[in-house]
Design an enzyme around this catalytic site. Structure first.
Site, mmCIF file in Angstrom:
data_model
loop_
_atom_site.group_PDB
_atom_site.id
_atom_site.type_symbol
_atom_site.label_atom_id
_atom_site.label_comp_id
_atom_site.label_asym_id
_atom_site.label_seq_id
_atom_site.Cartn_x
_atom_site.Cartn_y
_atom_site.Cartn_z
ATOM 1 C CB CYS A 1 1.053 33.225 4.877
ATOM 2 S SG CYS A 1 2.395 33.949 5.833
ATOM 3 C CD GLU B 1 -2.552 30.677 2.405
ATOM 4 O OE1 GLU B 1 -1.786 31.611 2.690
ATOM 5 O OE2 GLU B 1 -2.822 29.765 3.206
ATOM 6 C CE LYS C 1 6.609 19.678 12.732
ATOM 7 N NZ LYS C 1 7.120 19.299 11.370
ATOM 8 C CD GLU D 1 2.435 34.022 9.575
ATOM 9 O OE1 GLU D 1 1.431 34.011 8.812
ATOM 10 O OE2 GLU D 1 3.570 33.704 9.227
#
Length: 506
Positions: free
Chosen positions: A290, A391, A182, A256
């Site tokens: 990230c 973040e 996906k 992750e």
């Protein structure tokens, strides 16, 4: 008016219309225009894809393929990428805002390099290993088999579609699995096209693609009893949902997730190198990575001088159309994400941070509908501010002052994340020592984003678990089985069995 290209699902080796018939617009973040339409799958499509993947896995010709033959398949996949590089680069730029420089010089070569490294790794990977015989309590022979998990559900993020595709599909193929992928519904076109191209070298059903949103496709995959393992890349918030869903069927799961990478600048560091490198750490892909170095911890002795160099260097970075080879920083992925990043900058100022440069929306000639943020450096940040804790995922660097190295290490580790960290210094011996104190899966010295395709990558703490890249990535896609064989054929000599059969040997 040019007709928009449609990207369907890929199931059992064929282009497939979604069960609902629904397609969604794919937006080019560079100018806000619709560039394509992509199929939006649902649970019915996931069921169909899982059935195809299970049938392909049950074919022993694929599952039990020799390492030498599997190596050839992986090499063929790498060749497909290179042969179709131009088309894939154009799709990557248009759907995700990747710059031409990055897609051409980093993404495509890294995808091919990873699969070629895996093609070599499978030749020596310990799919079968033998333990030495032990004479006591009797002669036993022991073998350890590493076998494919089965049907893998692979869920990738929107920021690096092709790279993340390769990070998951490559090791899953190397281990002999089949899969349902996906991609992010925001940036699906390059992934769908690459999966379609790979059908020419993969058996039907080995690689299936069901595009769609997380609520329909992501949940269906993570809860599906026919999927044996999930590998997810994305936010920590969604990672928690994925982990919870996987627990309901005890699926194998690797994650992750997010990061808040600290870079520690020691007083002896080359400040020109730091200024250039720390901006590369946070501006690459417009900060939408990230592992970005988003917190820069600077010793008080060099703090003011480095801020000046950061401002001078940042002002030279070109924000522009990602298709222009002169562009260094492209757009935010979506309009909503653009507003989120701007909100973080505003919150930093409200909490006492000082804008050294940037801090505003950017305007790009010819791309007035795009979602651009000026490269931004915030000074006087403290580690309790929102911009230091959360973040941002944009081109925003938070600079924090410290007085001694122990304090810097404490600040660096004072985060929920642990994906990346860095050290800037001229003393490489000291850097090696400090690297052991930083709680992160990757620690870089005097540079950033140093991610080799033959070295593992992953995080500590809420940055997830499991490792991608390198031969170690295959470990996440295998089950381990021990097979023990007894050589003793005389029942009376079965020493351990006397624990129950107490009359043996009488």
């Amino acid at each position: 008016m040019t007709e928009l290209q449609h990207f369907p699902l890929i199931i059992n080796g064929e282009r497939c219309e979604p069960a609902s018939g629904e397609y969604a617009d794919v937006i080019n973040p560079a100018d806000g225009n619709v560039i394509a339409r992509a199929a939006m799958g649902d649970k019915a499509d996931v069921d169909k894809a899982v059935a195809a993947a299970r049938a392909a896995f049950d074919d022993r010709a694929w599952r039990e393929m020799s390492p030498a033959d599997r190596s050839k398949v992986l090499y063929s996949c790498a060749h497909v990428v290179m042969q179709n590089a131009q088309e894939l680069i154009e799709l990557e730029i248009a759907c995700s805002g990747a710059t031409l420089n990055r897609a051409s010089n980093l993404d495509i070569p890294a995808v091919a390099d990873l699969w070629m490294n895996l093609a070599e790794a499978v030749k020596t990977y310990p799919f079968v290993s033998n333990q030495s015989p032990r004479p006591l309590p009797e002669q036993w022979h022991s073998q350890i088999f590493k076998e494919p998990v089965g049907v893998c559900g692979l869920i990738t993020a929107w920021n690096f579609p092709l790279l993340l595709f390769s990070w998951k599909v490559g090791p899953a193929l190397a281990a002999g699995n089949t899969m349902v992928l996906k991609p992010s519904e925001l940036t699906p076109t390059s992934s769908i096209r690459l999966a379609e191209l790979l059908q020419q070298v993969l058996p039907p059903g080995v690689l299936n693609v069901v595009n769609g949103d997380g609520a329909r496709v992501g949940d269906a995959m993570t809860l599906h009893r026919g999927i044996d393992k999930i590998s997810f890349t994305g936010s920590t918030r969604v990672g928690r949902i994925v982990q919870t869903n996987c627990a309901s069927t005890m699926k194998r799961c690797t994650l992750e997730l997010g990061g808040k990478g600290p870079g520690i600048v020691l007083p002896d560091a080359d400040l020109d190198m730091v200024a250039q490198g720390s901006l590369w750490a946070v501006y690459m892909n417009a900060g939408q990575a990230c592992e970005s170095g988003t917190r820069l911890l600077v010793h008080e002795d060099v703090y003011d001088e480095l801020l000046q160099k950061l401002a001078e260097r940042s002002d030279q970075v070109i924000v522009g159309n990602p298709a222009d080879p002169a562009t260094g920083v492209g757009p935010m992925s979506t309009e909503a994400h653009f507003h989120k990043v701007m909100g973080y900058i505003e919150s930093g100022v409200a909490e006492g941070a000082r804008v050294v440069c940037g801090g505003e929306p950017a305007t790009v000639a010819g791309c007035e509908g795009g979602f651009y943020v000026q490269p931004t450096v915030l000074a006087d940040v403290t580690n309790d501010m929102k911009v230091a804790r959360e973040e941002i995922f944009g081109p925003v660097l938070s600079v924090i002052k410290y007085s001694d190295v122990d304090e810097a290490v404490r600040i660096a580790n004072d985060t929920d994340y642990g994906l990346s960290a860095g050290i800037w210094t001229g003393d490489l011996v000291r850097a090696q020592q400090l690297a052991r104190e930083l709680r992160a899966g990757s620690v870089w010295v005097n540079d950033w984003h140093m991610m080799r395709t033959d070295a593992p990558f992953g995080g500590y703490k809420q940055s997830g678990y499991g490792r991608e890249l390198g031969a170690q990535s295959i470990d996440a896609y295998v089950e381990t089985k021990a097979v023990q064989m007894s050589f003793e054929r005389v029942p009376e000599r079965k020493g351990m069995q006397r624990i129950v059969h107490t009359t043996l040997g009488q």
